[in-house]
Design an enzyme around this catalytic site. Structure first.
Site, mmCIF file in Angstrom:
data_model
loop_
_atom_site.group_PDB
_atom_site.id
_atom_site.type_symbol
_atom_site.label_atom_id
_atom_site.label_comp_id
_atom_site.label_asym_id
_atom_site.label_seq_id
_atom_site.Cartn_x
_atom_site.Cartn_y
_atom_site.Cartn_z
ATOM 1 N N SER A 211 1.111 -1.480 0.114
ATOM 2 C CA SER A 211 0.188 -0.288 -0.375
ATOM 3 C C SER A 211 1.383 1.342 -0.003
ATOM 4 O O SER A 211 2.215 1.380 0.508
ATOM 5 C CB SER A 211 -0.423 0.102 1.525
ATOM 6 O OG SER A 211 -1.610 1.027 1.636
ATOM 7 N N TYR B 122 -2.146 -1.382 10.220
ATOM 8 C CA TYR B 122 -1.836 -1.587 8.438
ATOM 9 C C TYR B 122 -0.867 -0.979 8.661
ATOM 10 O O TYR B 122 -0.365 -1.576 7.410
ATOM 11 C CB TYR B 122 -2.998 -0.810 8.500
ATOM 12 C CG TYR B 122 -3.481 -0.374 6.983
ATOM 13 C CD1 TYR B 122 -4.225 -2.014 6.125
ATOM 14 C CD2 TYR B 122 -2.833 -0.534 5.573
ATOM 15 C CE1 TYR B 122 -4.225 -2.041 5.081
ATOM 16 C CE2 TYR B 122 -3.892 0.287 4.500
ATOM 17 C CZ TYR B 122 -3.966 -0.847 4.166
ATOM 18 O OH TYR B 122 -4.179 -1.370 2.479
HETATM 19 P P1 NAD Z 1 -11.727 -6.080 -0.169
HETATM 20 O O1 NAD Z 1 -12.210 -6.105 0.760
HETATM 21 O O2 NAD Z 1 -12.357 -5.957 -1.469
HETATM 22 O O3 NAD Z 1 -10.808 -7.368 -0.597
HETATM 23 C C1 NAD Z 1 -10.271 -8.204 0.300
HETATM 24 C C2 NAD Z 1 -10.154 -9.929 0.297
HETATM 25 O O4 NAD Z 1 -9.758 -10.453 1.099
HETATM 26 C C3 NAD Z 1 -11.633 -10.483 -0.028
HETATM 27 O O5 NAD Z 1 -11.916 -10.972 -1.211
HETATM 28 C C4 NAD Z 1 -11.748 -11.070 1.730
HETATM 29 O O6 NAD Z 1 -12.718 -11.551 1.798
HETATM 30 C C5 NAD Z 1 -10.405 -11.375 1.947
HETATM 31 N N1 NAD Z 1 -9.714 -11.736 3.237
HETATM 32 C C6 NAD Z 1 -10.448 -10.903 4.343
HETATM 33 N N2 NAD Z 1 -9.571 -11.424 4.957
HETATM 34 C C7 NAD Z 1 -9.369 -12.692 4.750
HETATM 35 C C8 NAD Z 1 -8.553 -14.413 5.459
HETATM 36 N N3 NAD Z 1 -8.950 -14.201 6.702
HETATM 37 N N4 NAD Z 1 -8.701 -15.190 4.886
HETATM 38 C C9 NAD Z 1 -8.561 -15.001 3.231
HETATM 39 N N5 NAD Z 1 -9.215 -14.124 2.830
HETATM 40 C C10 NAD Z 1 -9.850 -12.893 3.007
HETATM 41 O O7 NAD Z 1 -10.276 -5.389 -0.246
HETATM 42 P P2 NAD Z 1 -9.346 -4.390 -1.235
HETATM 43 O O8 NAD Z 1 -9.450 -3.246 -0.640
HETATM 44 O O9 NAD Z 1 -9.496 -5.285 -2.643
HETATM 45 O O10 NAD Z 1 -7.910 -5.373 -0.653
HETATM 46 C C11 NAD Z 1 -7.149 -5.998 -1.271
HETATM 47 C C12 NAD Z 1 -5.733 -5.539 -0.664
HETATM 48 O O11 NAD Z 1 -5.254 -4.140 -1.420
HETATM 49 C C13 NAD Z 1 -5.496 -5.428 1.225
HETATM 50 O O12 NAD Z 1 -4.265 -6.534 0.877
HETATM 51 C C14 NAD Z 1 -5.663 -3.669 0.588
HETATM 52 O O13 NAD Z 1 -4.700 -3.784 2.040
HETATM 53 C C15 NAD Z 1 -4.539 -3.325 -0.004
HETATM 54 N N6 NAD Z 1 -4.767 -2.119 -0.568
HETATM 55 C C16 NAD Z 1 -6.394 -1.843 -1.064
HETATM 56 C C17 NAD Z 1 -6.431 -0.281 -1.435
HETATM 57 C C18 NAD Z 1 -7.157 0.123 -1.568
HETATM 58 O O14 NAD Z 1 -8.008 1.749 -1.495
HETATM 59 N N7 NAD Z 1 -8.500 -0.277 -1.339
HETATM 60 C C19 NAD Z 1 -4.760 0.314 -1.063
HETATM 61 C C20 NAD Z 1 -4.009 0.048 -0.460
HETATM 62 C C21 NAD Z 1 -4.054 -1.968 -0.611
#
Ligand code: NAD
Length: 260
Positions: free
Chosen positions: A142, A155
């Site tokens: 991130s 985080y």
């Molecule tokens: P999201 O909530 O849409 O998706 C998260 C996914 O992780 C889902 O499929 C959920 O079921 C799965 N998950 C959660 N807990 C779990 C567990 N214990 N076991 C298995 N699967 C699990 O979130 P996102 O925004 O798509 O985030 C994905 C990644 O990207 C994360 O690591 C997040 O930190 C990172 N990220 C997101 C953003 C953003 O702005 N959305 C920015 C930077 C980084």
């Protein structure tokens, strides 16, 4: 480009992980989906990728908060699809609170899912990748792996840790045909961020649209969300021969957030 390769994308039932899975399937990789959600919806996502891209797609609901289950995901993949070539450590959760009020169990869960899961998955996958002489490890970190923000102690700590892990694995696998890199997205409009937008709207008594603008305005100079599709493109690039010598690094895809 990726025909015959098998890719595990953790947390791919939603958001960024699903976007990455679709882009890798478009490049003809076989896909292991992972994550939580409604069984019917997950099956419809799985069948949709098979239909659209004619690749093998399996779903494994392993819980990324459990190290043994993460290692099991890699072992099951090798049993069912024969190999593991690409490991995208993407599953992640968020929780916000000032450090003195941060619930210890939330700290533990964020560290387990956002950081330790990647360690366990990498430890299980690297021996296979070494034998094959090729592997791609891509850790979805991130902008918060590069800089901090208030109220995100767990985080930010986990994502900085994930970049540290990426460097070590890049060093340890250098010259083996394996690369390890982190991708650092800025704001992406997924359920994880929609919750934060809803919180801003409620706290400031403003509309969701104004809350979105406020979120972007504070951090992301492009004033535009990154998309899961664009992050899929970054991951596909890291899997391409052009990226053979890119390893141990962190690539920001953040609309200039961390240039500031
Ligand atoms: P999201 O909530 O849409 O998706 C998260 C996914 O992780 C889902 O499929 C959920 O079921 C799965 N998950 C959660 N807990 C779990 C567990 N214990 N076991 C298995 N699967 C699990 O979130 P996102 O925004 O798509 O985030 C994905 C990644 O990207 C994360 O690591 C997040 O930190 C990172 N990220 C997101 C953003 C953003 O702005 N959305 C920015 C930077 C980084």
């Amino acid at each position: 480009m990726l025909k015959g390769k098998v890719a595990i994308i953790t947390g791919s039932t939603s958001g960024i992980g699903l976007g990455i899975a679709k882009v890798l399937a478009r490049q003809h990789a076989d896909i292991v989906l992972n994550g939580f959600g409604d069984a019917k919806e997950i099956e419809s996502i799985r069948a949709g990728i098979v239909r659209d891209h004619d690749v093998r797609v399996v779903y494994d609901g392993a819980d990324m908060s459990n190290g043994e289950a993460v290692r099991g995901l890699v072992e099951t993949t090798v049993r069912t699809l024969g190999r593991v070539d690409i490991l995208v450590n993407n599953a992640g959760i968020q929780f916000t609170a000032p450090v003195e009020a941060f619930p210890p169990q939330k700290w533990d869960a964020i560290l387990a899912i956002n950081l330790s899961a990647a360690f366990h998955g990498i430890a299980a996958a690297v021996p296979r990748m070494k034998k094959q002489g090729w592997g791609r490890i891509i850790n979805i970190a991130s902008a918060h792996g590069l800089v901090g923000s208030t109220h995100k102690a767990a985080y930010v700590a986990a994502k900085h840790g994930l970049i540290g892990l990426t460097k070590v694995v890049g060093l340890e696998t250098a010259g083996t045909g394996i690369t390890a890199n982190a991708v650092c997205p800025g704001w992406v409009l997924t359920p994880l961020v929609e919750k934060q937008i809803a919180d801003i709207a409620a706290n400031k008594q403003i509309s969701l649209e104004d809350a979105k603008a406020s979120l972007l305005g504070q951090k992301q100079p492009s004033q535009t969300f990154v998309t899961p599709e664009q992050l899929g493109g970054t991951v596909a690039f890291l899997c391409s021969p052009a990226a053979d010598q890119i390893t141990g690094t962190a690539i920001a895809v953040d609309g200039a957030w961390t240039a500031q």
